[in-house]
Design an enzyme around this catalytic site. Structure first.
Site, PDB file in Angstrom:
ATOM      1  N   HIS A  66       0.916  -1.234  -0.107  1.00 32.25           N
ATOM      2  CA  HIS A  66      -0.059  -0.080  -0.051  1.00 32.25           C
ATOM      3  C   HIS A  66       0.837   1.421  -0.005  1.00 32.25           C
ATOM      4  O   HIS A  66       2.030   1.312   0.395  1.00 32.25           O
ATOM      5  CB  HIS A  66      -1.034  -0.065   1.240  1.00 32.25           C
ATOM      6  CG  HIS A  66      -2.115  -1.158   1.195  1.00 32.25           C
ATOM      7  ND1 HIS A  66      -2.730  -1.512   2.195  1.00 32.25           N
ATOM      8  CD2 HIS A  66      -2.213  -1.883   0.232  1.00 32.25           C
ATOM      9  CE1 HIS A  66      -3.543  -2.370   1.946  1.00 32.25           C
ATOM     10  NE2 HIS A  66      -3.299  -3.029   0.729  1.00 32.25           N
TER      11      HIS A  66
ATOM     12  N   GLU B 224       0.981   3.812   2.184  1.00 25.23           N
ATOM     13  CA  GLU B 224       1.604   4.190   3.423  1.00 25.23           C
ATOM     14  C   GLU B 224       2.559   3.574   3.550  1.00 25.23           C
ATOM     15  O   GLU B 224       3.994   3.979   4.081  1.00 25.23           O
ATOM     16  CB  GLU B 224       0.703   3.744   4.440  1.00 25.23           C
ATOM     17  CG  GLU B 224      -0.633   4.834   4.377  1.00 25.23           C
ATOM     18  CD  GLU B 224      -1.848   3.989   3.649  1.00 25.23           C
ATOM     19  OE1 GLU B 224      -2.982   4.101   4.184  1.00 25.23           O
ATOM     20  OE2 GLU B 224      -1.375   3.191   2.697  1.00 25.23           O
TER      21      GLU B 224
ATOM     22  N   CYS C 221      -5.393   1.056   6.214  1.00 28.38           N
ATOM     23  CA  CYS C 221      -5.946  -0.067   6.627  1.00 28.38           C
ATOM     24  C   CYS C 221      -5.383  -0.507   7.760  1.00 28.38           C
ATOM     25  O   CYS C 221      -4.281  -0.191   8.377  1.00 28.38           O
ATOM     26  CB  CYS C 221      -5.372  -1.180   5.361  1.00 28.38           C
ATOM     27  SG  CYS C 221      -3.733  -1.654   5.596  1.00 28.38           S
TER      28      CYS C 221
ATOM     29  N   CYS D 204      -1.490  -1.065   7.642  1.00 30.12           N
ATOM     30  CA  CYS D 204      -0.480   0.075   7.652  1.00 30.12           C
ATOM     31  C   CYS D 204      -0.655   0.837   8.932  1.00 30.12           C
ATOM     32  O   CYS D 204       0.538   1.760   9.250  1.00 30.12           O
ATOM     33  CB  CYS D 204      -1.090   0.937   6.493  1.00 30.12           C
ATOM     34  SG  CYS D 204      -0.899   0.239   4.866  1.00 30.12           S
TER      35      CYS D 204
END
Length: 371
Positions: A59, A61, A84, A93
């Site tokens: 992701h 992040e 998430c 994350c």
């Protein structure tokens, strides 16, 4: 707690705009996950950025944190979508944010995913991290309209496109090229931003198209090809058949002999057997539901009058691009008129003109959102 009274500075807005630009750059290429942008700031300087990886993982992040060479303790993170908080194929994350001692997280909108929605706010807040949301909410919400549609309806977001002559002809034996090169570039950009493209076997057999993206440097982002072919009549000497493999081609069929089925499967083509409606056409809504389960999220339909008309009549297009040339085509040779204007006027009232700056074609975008 964060409230509607959260105040944001001009710098906050600037950083979130950058995060949104990062997310927009990956739109259509992050698989079943939304495209997210992330910016990390410390002492009023950007120290790292991140985007959702191609195909969805890691992701944004995670990437922004790993891209940084600086100590992130006391830093500020700007992210377009709620981080998430659940364990999937990658760690949450929120865990990374807490571990790196980031002191403030600003995200624009809540994730629609029930596993995430609103929970990350509470998790981060419980670890004494300052959390705010709502920055650029309108712009970011508009960007995620396709993702929200996917999640709410369990359907791909569908864009249609067709090109007409000035006198509304879509096909002529005499002249095959209707629109100019600038319109062609927009068409290939739409292919680039879509994870798949759909046509019927009739169009395939008549035009022998490549259905790929031919913008320089972006060829690797060509969409997956989806063909509607009741009896597997696709020509085996066609470009699509000869370049097919298990990753790039899906064919819907209803009835075919064992020899054809075996032949197509040996090429690696994914065959999906699907029912026909009373008019002996594929049930398009059912086909879309099946494609969603296959991980398809953004489809470009480049059909002729028949296929486009079926999508328009059944209100299955979310957006529709009508390209209109300044050329008139002769009706003294074989031709095909476009006769679906009534469906556009009835069901797609939100429309605007698209300007390609250099091109002379008229391009109208019709929208029908189901968010």
């Amino acid at each position: 707690m964060s409230t509607k009274k959260d105040k944001f500075t001009k710098k906050d807005k600037k950083y979130m705009e950058l995060a949104l630009s990062l997310a927009m750059a990956r739109h259509g290429h992050t698989g079943t996950n939304p495209s997210v942008g992330c910016v990390i700031v410390k002492n009023d300087e950007i120290i790292s950025i991140g985007q959702t990886n191609y195909n969805g993982r890691p992701h944004a992040e995670h990437n922004a944190i790993n891209n940084s060479y600086e100590n992130l303790e006391g830093s500020k993170m700007y992210v377009t979508l709620e981080p998430c908080n659940h364990l999937g194929k990658t760690p949450p994350c929120t865990n990374l944010i807490i571990k790196k001692k980031i002191k403030e997280v600003i995200y624009s909108i809540n994730d629609i995913d029930k596993k995430v929605k609103g929970k990350s706010f509470k998790i981060l807040k419980s670890r004494n991290i300052n959390v705010k949301k709502g920055l650029l909410k309108k712009d970011v919400g508009k960007f995620y309209s396709t993702y929200i549609f996917n999640r709410k309806n369990k359907l791909p977001f569908v864009i249609g496109k067709i090109a007409l002559s000035k006198n509304n002809i879509i096909y002529s034996n005499k002249i095959k090229k209707i629109t100019d090169k600038h319109s062609d570039k927009l068409t290939h950009f739409l292919r680039y931003k879509s994870d798949s493209i759909m046509i019927s076997y009739k169009t395939l057999n008549k035009d022998n198209p490549k259905l790929n993206c031919r913008l320089s440097g972006l060829e690797m982002f060509s969409p997956k090809r989806i063909i509607l072919d009741n009896n597997l009549n696709t020509k085996i000497n066609s470009y699509i058949f000869n370049t097919a493999n298990k990753k790039n081609t899906i064919i819907f069929y209803n009835n075919a002999n064992k020899h054809k089925i075996t032949l197509f499967k040996k090429k690696g083509i994914q065959l999906i057997k699907s029912d026909l409606n009373k008019k002996k056409y594929f049930d398009l809504k059912l086909a879309l539901k099946k494609l969603y389960k296959f991980g398809i999220r953004n489809i470009l339909v480049e059909g002729g009058d028949e296929l486009s008309g079926s999508f328009l009549k059944n209100k299955l297009f979310n957006e529709f691009y009508l390209f209109k040339s300044r050329k008139n085509l002769s009706k003294l040779v074989a031709y095909k008129d476009f006769n679906c204007f009534k469906y556009l006027s009835q069901n797609y009232k939100n429309k605007k003109k698209i300007n390609t700056l250099l091109g002379k074609d008229s391009i109208t975008l019709y929208k029908r959102y189901y968010v």
